[in-house]
Design an enzyme around this catalytic site. Sequence first.
Site, PDB file in Angstrom:
ATOM      1  N   GLU A  58       0.824  -1.211   0.000  1.00  0.00           N
ATOM      2  CA  GLU A  58       0.000   0.000   0.000  1.00  0.00           C
ATOM      3  C   GLU A  58       0.855   1.257   0.000  1.00  0.00           C
ATOM      4  O   GLU A  58       0.477   2.271  -0.580  1.00  0.00           O
ATOM      5  CB  GLU A  58      -0.983   0.028   1.166  1.00  0.00           C
ATOM      6  N   THR A  59       2.024   1.199   0.604  1.00  0.00           N
ATOM      7  CA  THR A  59       2.934   2.342   0.567  1.00  0.00           C
ATOM      8  C   THR A  59       3.343   2.644  -0.872  1.00  0.00           C
ATOM      9  O   THR A  59       3.299   3.797  -1.319  1.00  0.00           O
ATOM     10  CB  THR A  59       4.175   2.074   1.437  1.00  0.00           C
TER      11      THR A  59
END
Length: 145
Positions: A58-59
């Site tokens: 997700e980063t």
Amino acid sequence: MPKSTADFPRRSESLGRTLGIDVTEATARRCVATMPVEPRHHQPLGYLHGGASVVLAETVASVGAYLAAPDGYTAFGQEINANHLRSKRDGTLTAVGEPIHVGRTSQVWGIEIRDEGGALVCISRCTLAVVPLRDGDQAAGRTGA
């Protein structure tokens, strides 16, 4: 003028920093980050916790989606899935994310996470909402990652 990673606020305390995530390449078309696999990343049996892989994925998606969003907009994760394909106890993971869809109100990014030998550890897909920045969002570091 296109956004750059210099526009992306860095917080002194964040989950990414806690896990040792390092964004090594970031554009609107590709984002790459690394993360060590150490005891702080383990589940109780001593293997890489799947949640740590999801945070890495997700980063990457969030940074790339922010860079792909129009000026004055950012992206927030709405949905993420992950298939954990290989266990790890140590080493370094590299996540590579690329956009599958960049739309006006949403983006979808595909992320592959591989170990130092190139073996696929996790594959993920993240859907992000593209939303306008609010007053103070940049200064406060609220950009979706």
